[in-house]
Write a protein that holds these residues in place. Structure first.
Motif, PDB file in Angstrom:
ATOM      1  N   LEU A   2      23.130 -67.453  12.993  1.00 39.69           N
ATOM      2  CA  LEU A   2      24.357 -66.688  13.150  1.00 39.69           C
ATOM      3  C   LEU A   2      24.223 -65.317  12.498  1.00 39.69           C
ATOM      4  CD1 LEU A   2      26.923 -69.479  12.309  1.00 39.69           C
ATOM      5  CD2 LEU A   2      26.251 -68.654  14.537  1.00 39.69           C
ATOM      6  N   LEU A   3      24.577 -64.297  13.256  1.00 39.90           N
ATOM      7  CA  LEU A   3      24.491 -62.935  12.727  1.00 39.90           C
ATOM      8  C   LEU A   3      25.481 -62.701  11.603  1.00 39.90           C
ATOM      9  CD1 LEU A   3      24.063 -60.847  15.994  1.00 39.90           C
ATOM     10  CD2 LEU A   3      22.332 -61.448  14.324  1.00 39.90           C
ATOM     11  N   GLU A   4      26.649 -63.389  11.640  1.00 40.44           N
ATOM     12  CA  GLU A   4      27.646 -63.174  10.607  1.00 40.44           C
ATOM     13  C   GLU A   4      27.113 -63.542   9.234  1.00 40.44           C
ATOM     14  OE1 GLU A   4      28.305 -65.239  13.202  1.00 40.44           O
ATOM     15  OE2 GLU A   4      29.834 -64.214  14.337  1.00 40.44           O
ATOM     16  N   SER A   5      26.260 -64.571   9.167  1.00 41.39           N
ATOM     17  CA  SER A   5      25.759 -65.017   7.872  1.00 41.39           C
ATOM     18  C   SER A   5      24.851 -63.975   7.233  1.00 41.39           C
ATOM     19  CB  SER A   5      25.035 -66.359   8.014  1.00 41.39           C
ATOM     20  OG  SER A   5      23.964 -66.237   8.923  1.00 41.39           O
ATOM     21  N   PHE A   6      24.401 -62.991   7.994  1.00 42.69           N
ATOM     22  CA  PHE A   6      23.580 -61.918   7.449  1.00 42.69           C
ATOM     23  C   PHE A   6      24.315 -60.586   7.471  1.00 42.69           C
ATOM     24  CE2 PHE A   6      20.580 -65.055   9.051  1.00 42.69           C
ATOM     25  CZ  PHE A   6      19.828 -65.272   7.908  1.00 42.69           C
ATOM     26  N   ALA A   7      25.616 -60.643   7.688  1.00 46.93           N
ATOM     27  CA  ALA A   7      26.466 -59.439   7.729  1.00 46.93           C
ATOM     28  C   ALA A   7      25.995 -58.462   8.802  1.00 46.93           C
ATOM     29  CB  ALA A   7      26.521 -58.770   6.365  1.00 46.93           C
ATOM     30  N   LEU A   8      25.532 -58.981   9.935  1.00 45.67           N
ATOM     31  CA  LEU A   8      25.052 -58.131  11.020  1.00 45.67           C
ATOM     32  C   LEU A   8      26.034 -58.079  12.187  1.00 45.67           C
ATOM     33  CD1 LEU A   8      21.304 -59.179  11.105  1.00 45.67           C
ATOM     34  CD2 LEU A   8      22.286 -57.102  10.150  1.00 45.67           C
ATOM     35  N   TYR A   9      27.209 -58.651  12.015  1.00 45.01           N
ATOM     36  CA  TYR A   9      28.201 -58.625  13.088  1.00 45.01           C
ATOM     37  C   TYR A   9      28.688 -57.196  13.278  1.00 45.01           C
ATOM     38  CZ  TYR A   9      32.451 -59.260  15.750  1.00 45.01           C
ATOM     39  OH  TYR A   9      33.419 -59.167  16.707  1.00 45.01           O
ATOM     40  N   GLU A  10      28.624 -56.743  14.506  1.00 49.56           N
ATOM     41  CA  GLU A  10      29.081 -55.390  14.851  1.00 49.56           C
ATOM     42  C   GLU A  10      30.453 -55.489  15.495  1.00 49.56           C
ATOM     43  OE1 GLU A  10      29.000 -51.376  14.911  1.00 49.56           O
ATOM     44  OE2 GLU A  10      27.352 -52.584  14.142  1.00 49.56           O
ATOM     45  N   PRO A  11      31.491 -54.961  14.844  1.00 52.83           N
ATOM     46  CA  PRO A  11      32.833 -55.047  15.437  1.00 52.83           C
ATOM     47  C   PRO A  11      32.886 -54.428  16.834  1.00 52.83           C
ATOM     48  CG  PRO A  11      32.944 -54.215  13.200  1.00 52.83           C
ATOM     49  CD  PRO A  11      31.499 -54.261  13.580  1.00 52.83           C
ATOM     50  N   LYS A  12      33.595 -55.078  17.740  1.00 51.41           N
ATOM     51  CA  LYS A  12      33.738 -54.575  19.100  1.00 51.41           C
ATOM     52  C   LYS A  12      34.912 -53.612  19.205  1.00 51.41           C
ATOM     53  CE  LYS A  12      31.278 -58.236  21.187  1.00 51.41           C
ATOM     54  NZ  LYS A  12      29.980 -57.856  20.751  1.00 51.41           N
ATOM     55  N   PHE A  13      35.888 -53.804  18.329  1.00 47.69           N
ATOM     56  CA  PHE A  13      37.089 -52.959  18.312  1.00 47.69           C
ATOM     57  C   PHE A  13      37.186 -52.369  16.915  1.00 47.69           C
ATOM     58  CE2 PHE A  13      37.683 -56.585  21.040  1.00 47.69           C
ATOM     59  CZ  PHE A  13      38.096 -56.020  22.224  1.00 47.69           C
ATOM     60  N   LYS A  14      37.060 -51.096  16.814  1.00 45.94           N
ATOM     61  CA  LYS A  14      37.073 -50.481  15.481  1.00 45.94           C
ATOM     62  C   LYS A  14      38.471 -49.939  15.171  1.00 45.94           C
ATOM     63  CE  LYS A  14      32.220 -49.722  15.430  1.00 45.94           C
ATOM     64  NZ  LYS A  14      31.289 -49.469  16.430  1.00 45.94           N
ATOM     65  N   LEU A  15      39.418 -50.868  15.063  1.00 49.96           N
ATOM     66  CA  LEU A  15      40.790 -50.492  14.749  1.00 49.96           C
ATOM     67  C   LEU A  15      40.937 -50.412  13.231  1.00 49.96           C
ATOM     68  CD1 LEU A  15      42.561 -52.791  17.353  1.00 49.96           C
ATOM     69  CD2 LEU A  15      41.873 -50.419  17.620  1.00 49.96           C
ATOM     70  N   THR A  16      41.962 -49.717  12.772  1.00 51.89           N
ATOM     71  CA  THR A  16      42.043 -49.440  11.339  1.00 51.89           C
ATOM     72  C   THR A  16      42.936 -50.386  10.555  1.00 51.89           C
ATOM     73  OG1 THR A  16      43.816 -47.849  11.739  1.00 51.89           O
ATOM     74  CG2 THR A  16      41.563 -46.984  11.645  1.00 51.89           C
ATOM     75  N   SER A  17      43.854 -51.094  11.218  1.00 53.63           N
ATOM     76  CA  SER A  17      44.752 -51.956  10.449  1.00 53.63           C
ATOM     77  C   SER A  17      44.966 -53.281  11.168  1.00 53.63           C
ATOM     78  CB  SER A  17      46.102 -51.268  10.240  1.00 53.63           C
ATOM     79  OG  SER A  17      46.804 -51.196  11.464  1.00 53.63           O
ATOM     80  N   SER A  18      45.443 -54.251  10.411  1.00 51.01           N
ATOM     81  CA  SER A  18      45.711 -55.562  11.008  1.00 51.01           C
ATOM     82  C   SER A  18      46.851 -55.463  12.025  1.00 51.01           C
ATOM     83  CB  SER A  18      46.030 -56.589   9.924  1.00 51.01           C
ATOM     84  OG  SER A  18      47.147 -56.201   9.166  1.00 51.01           O
ATOM     85  N   GLN A  19      47.787 -54.528  11.829  1.00 49.03           N
ATOM     86  CA  GLN A  19      48.875 -54.352  12.798  1.00 49.03           C
ATOM     87  C   GLN A  19      48.328 -53.874  14.145  1.00 49.03           C
ATOM     88  OE1 GLN A  19      49.020 -52.955   9.703  1.00 49.03           O
ATOM     89  NE2 GLN A  19      50.591 -54.202   8.735  1.00 49.03           N
ATOM     90  N   LEU A 125      39.088 -63.443  21.592  1.00 49.60           N
ATOM     91  CA  LEU A 125      38.342 -64.079  20.503  1.00 49.60           C
ATOM     92  C   LEU A 125      37.883 -63.042  19.487  1.00 49.60           C
ATOM     93  CD1 LEU A 125      36.872 -66.666  19.369  1.00 49.60           C
ATOM     94  CD2 LEU A 125      34.877 -65.843  20.636  1.00 49.60           C
ATOM     95  N   HIS A 126      37.297 -61.954  19.954  1.00 50.53           N
ATOM     96  CA  HIS A 126      36.784 -60.933  19.041  1.00 50.53           C
ATOM     97  C   HIS A 126      37.914 -60.229  18.299  1.00 50.53           C
ATOM     98  CE1 HIS A 126      32.544 -61.285  19.992  1.00 50.53           C
ATOM     99  NE2 HIS A 126      32.896 -61.455  21.259  1.00 50.53           N
ATOM    100  N   LEU A 127      39.014 -59.986  18.983  1.00 51.20           N
ATOM    101  CA  LEU A 127      40.163 -59.370  18.310  1.00 51.20           C
ATOM    102  C   LEU A 127      40.722 -60.294  17.233  1.00 51.20           C
ATOM    103  CD1 LEU A 127      41.949 -57.742  21.358  1.00 51.20           C
ATOM    104  CD2 LEU A 127      41.210 -56.523  19.300  1.00 51.20           C
ATOM    105  N   ALA A 128      40.829 -61.573  17.545  1.00 51.73           N
ATOM    106  CA  ALA A 128      41.328 -62.526  16.548  1.00 51.73           C
ATOM    107  C   ALA A 128      40.381 -62.583  15.353  1.00 51.73           C
ATOM    108  CB  ALA A 128      41.482 -63.909  17.179  1.00 51.73           C
ATOM    109  N   HIS A 129      39.093 -62.549  15.620  1.00 51.52           N
ATOM    110  CA  HIS A 129      38.090 -62.558  14.553  1.00 51.52           C
ATOM    111  C   HIS A 129      38.214 -61.322  13.671  1.00 51.52           C
ATOM    112  CE1 HIS A 129      33.883 -61.524  13.241  1.00 51.52           C
ATOM    113  NE2 HIS A 129      34.081 -62.666  12.638  1.00 51.52           N
ATOM    114  N   GLU A 130      38.275 -60.162  14.285  1.00 53.05           N
ATOM    115  CA  GLU A 130      38.369 -58.919  13.525  1.00 53.05           C
ATOM    116  C   GLU A 130      39.730 -58.796  12.834  1.00 53.05           C
ATOM    117  OE1 GLU A 130      36.963 -55.627  15.957  1.00 53.05           O
ATOM    118  OE2 GLU A 130      35.341 -56.906  16.710  1.00 53.05           O
ATOM    119  N   PHE A 131      40.774 -59.369  13.440  1.00 52.71           N
ATOM    120  CA  PHE A 131      42.101 -59.408  12.830  1.00 52.71           C
ATOM    121  C   PHE A 131      42.038 -60.219  11.533  1.00 52.71           C
ATOM    122  CE2 PHE A 131      46.360 -61.637  12.822  1.00 52.71           C
ATOM    123  CZ  PHE A 131      47.088 -60.557  12.383  1.00 52.71           C
TER     124      PHE A 131
END
Length: 186
Positions: A2-19, A125-131
């Motif tokens: 898993l890439l996340e375990s090595f901090a290699l996850y690249e966000p797909k949506f670079k939004l600035t806040s949880s809102q 899925l990716h938005l929920a993850h990044e949220f």
């Protein structure tokens, strides 16, 4: 691996806040509803006949489309609901497998979930993850601004409890010794 375990996850949506993530999630879900309502989430061969009736054939295909979408949505929603900072890749794989399985099951009637609908589910899925990540970051920042962390607050509470217990003991001893009389006096 898993890439996340090595901090290699690249966000797909670079939004600035949880809102912003919450608003985008709502938008993606609304688009999914529109696709379903317009019959674009999944398609099928409407030329089927059942008991020499094209109307019954269309109903059968429409029911199959509903079943396929419902099955796919249940699997995708479970992935979205359980996404955490370290399991987004597993959720993505599960959604893709469900997409393939549902399309394989609907193959005889040419029932197929659209690629656009799949993309929206993956975006969800990716938005929920990044949220989740943004909410965690906001909590961490909030802890830093409001004072001591959990460990410091716990230590402070233990010290307070210890002081209170000591004061109670001292008060009880003073009362006990204050009521004590020298031997031979009654």
């Amino acid at each position: 691996m898993l890439l996340e375990s090595f901090a290699l996850y690249e966000p797909k949506f670079k939004l600035t806040s949880s809102q912003e993530y919450k608003a985008r999630l709502d938008h993606v879900r609304d688009r999914q509803k529109v696709l379903i309502k317009n019959g674009q989430a999944a398609t099928g061969n409407m030329n089927w006949t059942v008991n020499n009736s094209q109307a019954q054939g269309r109903k059968l295909v429409n029911d199959m489309i509903k079943l396929v979408i419902r099955s796919f949505n249940n699997e995708a929603d479970a992935c979205v609901a359980n996404v955490k900072f370290d399991n987004v890749e597993l959720g993505e794989k599960r959604i893709l497998k469900s997409f393939e399985a549902c399309n394989r099951l609907g193959k005889i009637m040419s029932v197929e979930i659209s690629g656009v609908y799949l993309d929206l589910k993956l975006d969800e899925l990716h938005l929920a993850h990044e949220f989740q990540i943004k909410k965690q970051e906001a909590r961490r920042k909030g802890r830093g601004k409001t004072g001591p962390g959990r460990a410091a607050r716990a230590a402070e509470a233990r010290a307070r409890d210890s002081r209170g217990a000591r004061e109670n003991r001292q008060g009880a001893e003073a009362l006990h010794y204050g009521n004590a009389r020298p031997p031979g006096s009654s």
